[in-house]
Design a protein around this motif. Structure first.
Motif: not given
Length: 219
Positions: A14-18, A31-38, A40-42, A47-52
């Protein structure tokens, strides 16, 4: 055993999908969709990487959440074994961008000046040129815009600002020469903006606005 494996793999899947969906949204400028998905992933334990974090911060900058972007980047900094903070030039550059658009210009300049890589130079010099304009240092601004354009001859914002400054100084011939020399190297996506700039340079009654371009992505 199989059921247990599925249960363990479930949260990861599930995390991978987001995570993948956030990257797709980022690349497409949603952009808003990207922020929402990241986010939710967290929330799901990712755990977001530095690049993420850097890409996530770019999305936050795009929706004008500058302080949130800065906090996200700082939160991801880690101290290495030698006691120094582990980071990357891209993270430092994006921190400088956050501070610039938040109006914290002195901090932004200090941050941007410590970054000098081939990937960031054209963006860094452009933003340092903007900061020089804020200080009313026209000569420094022009030199930095020229440096930005040399680092990436297809980058439209420094050309725009150089033409604008030439027109403000009454040098319409110089402005048109700049457009002629650099215009052919601009990207196809800037064709309409370039045409509008050329029309303004040719019109004695026109003067381009002091436009603030939003700088987001590092190539």
């Amino acid at each position: 055993i199989v059921a247990g494996g599925v249960a363990l793999a479930g949260p990861f899947a599930v995390r991978s999908v987001f995570l993948v969906g956030a990257l797709d949204a980022h690349l497409e400028g949603r952009w808003n969709d990207a922020v929402f998905r990241w986010s939710t992933y967290r929330e799901l334990g990712g755990e977001p990487s530095l690049r993420t974090r850097q890409r996530w911060a770019e999305a936050l900058i795009a929706i004008r959440e500058y302080r949130e972007a800065e906090a996200l980047l700082i939160e991801g900094l880690r101290e290495g074994a030698n006691g120094k903070v582990r980071t990357s030039p891209e993270i430092v550059f994006t921190l400088g961008v956050c501070r610039y658009y938040a109006g914290r210009w002195a901090e932004a300049e200090r941050t941007l000046r410590v970054v000098d890589t081939e990937q960031t130079r054209f963006l860094r010099d452009y933003l340092l040129g903007r900061l020089a304009e804020h200080r009313k240092d026209r000569a420094a601004a022009e030199a930095l815009y020229e440096a930005s354009l040399r680092a990436d001859p297809s980058f439209f914002p420094p050309l725009y600002q150089l033409v604008r400054l030439s027109l403000e100084a009454g040098d319409r011939r110089g402005a048109l020469r700049l457009i002629e020399e650099s215009g052919r190297r601009m990207r196809s996506g800037d064709t309409a903006a370039l045409a509008a700039l050329k029309n303004a340079a040719a019109d004695p009654m026109a003067l381009p606005a002091d436009h603030e371009f939003i700088i987001l992505r590092i190539r």
